[in-house]
Write a protein that holds these residues in place. Structure first.
Motif, PDB file in Angstrom:
ATOM      1  N   LEU A 118       6.968  -6.354   8.546  1.00 55.75           N
ATOM      2  CA  LEU A 118       6.530  -6.299   7.063  1.00 55.75           C
ATOM      3  C   LEU A 118       7.246  -7.638   6.406  1.00 55.75           C
ATOM      4  O   LEU A 118       7.045  -8.404   5.760  1.00 55.75           O
ATOM      5  CB  LEU A 118       6.953  -5.211   6.357  1.00 55.75           C
ATOM      6  CG  LEU A 118       6.635  -4.805   4.880  1.00 55.75           C
ATOM      7  CD1 LEU A 118       6.077  -3.565   4.742  1.00 55.75           C
ATOM      8  CD2 LEU A 118       7.909  -5.352   4.060  1.00 55.75           C
ATOM      9  N   HIS A 119       8.798  -7.571   6.699  1.00 58.01           N
ATOM     10  CA  HIS A 119       9.533  -8.564   6.182  1.00 58.01           C
ATOM     11  C   HIS A 119       9.237 -10.181   6.350  1.00 58.01           C
ATOM     12  O   HIS A 119       9.375 -10.939   5.533  1.00 58.01           O
ATOM     13  CB  HIS A 119      11.007  -8.091   6.427  1.00 58.01           C
ATOM     14  CG  HIS A 119      11.506  -8.654   7.614  1.00 58.01           C
ATOM     15  ND1 HIS A 119      11.354  -7.414   8.706  1.00 58.01           N
ATOM     16  CD2 HIS A 119      11.956  -9.687   8.346  1.00 58.01           C
ATOM     17  CE1 HIS A 119      11.751  -8.202   9.910  1.00 58.01           C
ATOM     18  NE2 HIS A 119      12.182  -9.365   9.662  1.00 58.01           N
ATOM     19  N   ASP A 120       8.765 -10.321   7.721  1.00 64.49           N
ATOM     20  CA  ASP A 120       8.268 -11.533   7.913  1.00 64.49           C
ATOM     21  C   ASP A 120       6.795 -11.800   7.195  1.00 64.49           C
ATOM     22  O   ASP A 120       6.519 -13.052   6.845  1.00 64.49           O
ATOM     23  CB  ASP A 120       7.885 -11.795   9.614  1.00 64.49           C
ATOM     24  CG  ASP A 120       9.367 -11.801  10.380  1.00 64.49           C
ATOM     25  OD1 ASP A 120      10.326 -11.987   9.814  1.00 64.49           O
ATOM     26  OD2 ASP A 120       9.136 -11.375  11.403  1.00 64.49           O
ATOM     27  N   SER A 121       6.064 -11.070   7.218  1.00 66.51           N
ATOM     28  CA  SER A 121       4.820 -11.498   6.378  1.00 66.51           C
ATOM     29  C   SER A 121       5.231 -11.449   4.850  1.00 66.51           C
ATOM     30  O   SER A 121       4.270 -12.418   4.323  1.00 66.51           O
ATOM     31  CB  SER A 121       3.906  -9.984   6.454  1.00 66.51           C
ATOM     32  OG  SER A 121       4.189  -8.972   5.589  1.00 66.51           O
ATOM     33  N   VAL A 122       6.100 -10.979   4.483  1.00 69.10           N
ATOM     34  CA  VAL A 122       6.450 -11.271   2.842  1.00 69.10           C
ATOM     35  C   VAL A 122       7.065 -12.529   2.835  1.00 69.10           C
ATOM     36  O   VAL A 122       6.483 -13.053   1.879  1.00 69.10           O
ATOM     37  CB  VAL A 122       7.774 -10.266   2.559  1.00 69.10           C
ATOM     38  CG1 VAL A 122       8.164 -10.933   1.252  1.00 69.10           C
ATOM     39  CG2 VAL A 122       6.975  -8.763   2.377  1.00 69.10           C
ATOM     40  N   ALA A 123       7.778 -12.993   3.636  1.00 65.64           N
ATOM     41  CA  ALA A 123       8.321 -14.470   3.568  1.00 65.64           C
ATOM     42  C   ALA A 123       7.052 -15.438   3.717  1.00 65.64           C
ATOM     43  O   ALA A 123       6.989 -16.296   2.903  1.00 65.64           O
ATOM     44  CB  ALA A 123       9.198 -14.729   4.673  1.00 65.64           C
TER      45      ALA A 123
END
Length: 291
Positions: A181-186
């Motif tokens: 999730l946090h990589d996709s947010v970036a």
């Protein structure tokens, strides 16, 4: 190397080693929970669960440890299809059969006893057709890919891009989100800055789709078709809340993979390849898949 074992067991129990590429992703968590529930109902089995920690070297080491422990059969999903391929030879030398699930190993099929999964290429096609229909065959799609080298990533990308190519009015721009999730947010932050005309998001799992949806919500960007994959709790909740337009259902492969392992250990004939269906979950049909 992190190994999580079931309760101590008697010597005569059937020893199954289960190797997951990681045990923190919601899809993997669900699979581990179902595997443990199955083990609780099969006291004749000793189940040992190995955590690959998203690191192919760690997973390979943990698999070698399962071989050293002399488990009777190994059930595994590789972090990387090629990097984990050597385990097939190691298991064969030790005469320990392999049941591969979810992701494939980059080895000759004769190197493992059975494979169970879903058609990731078809899942990509299902997503492409769904998005194309929603957009009337026109628009820009941001594709957020999973871990490079994983067979699921390769296949979900291939199926999607092959199918979407049938629609000349559609364009795909790809980013890598590593199934997190946090990589996709970036990457979604970058994507909406560079592509303000995006019309849809296609992510290789629900975590990444929800990360993209989070960014869209924060930027007050509406009416973007957002599709994820796996259809576990987070996908079901995302469809229910409206954050996701759809999620392609992808079974955890449990308890089916463990049932296969038991049959293999007994020398019973099993299908070389078992493919489970992968329909699209939407607001209209979610009750059929989200229990």
């Amino acid at each position: 190397m992190a190994l999580m074992a079931s309760s101590p067991s008697a010597q005569e129990k059937l020893k199954i080693g289960l190797s997951q590429p990681n045990v923190e992703h919601p899809y993997r968590v669900s699979g581990v929970e179902k595997a443990k529930a199955w083990a609780a109902q099969h006291p004749e089995v000793e189940l040992t669960i190995a955590d690959g920690r998203r690191d192919s070297a760690v997973q390979l080491s943990s698999l070698e440890d399962l071989i050293t422990r002399r488990v009777n059969v190994i059930v595994m999903s590789p972090n990387d299809s090629a990097a984990l391929a050597p385990i097939a030879d190691s298991a064969k030398r030790a005469k320990i059969p392999l049941v591969v699930f979810d992701r494939k190993l980059a080895v000759d099929p004769d190197s493992y006893a059975a494979y169970i999964g879903s058609d990731n290429v078809e899942m990509g096609r299902v997503s492409a057709r769904f998005i194309a229909e929603k957009l009337g065959g026109k628009g820009k799609v941001i594709q957020i890919e999973g871990t490079p080298g994983a067979s699921a990533t390769i296949d979900r990308k291939r199926g999607f891009e092959e199918e979407i190519a049938k629609y000349p009015g559609m364009k795909v721009v790809s980013y890598v989100g590593h199934y997190r999730l946090h990589d996709s947010v970036a990457v979604m932050e970058d994507a909406i800055t560079a592509h303000r005309d995006l019309a849809a998001v296609y992510a290789h799992n629900d975590s990444m789709a929800l990360g993209a949806a989070q960014v869209l919500s924060e930027r007050n960007i509406k009416n973007i078709v957002t599709v994820g994959m796996d259809g576990a709790k987070e996908g079901c909740d995302g469809v229910a809340s409206g954050a996701l337009t759809g999620s392609v259902y992808y079974p955890t492969m449990f308890p089916e993979a463990l049932d296969l392992a038991v049959k293999v250990s007994k020398g019973e004939a099993v299908p070389k390849n078992t493919v489970l269906p992968t329909p699209m979950i939407t607001a209209e049909n979610r009750a059929n898949f989200c229990k």
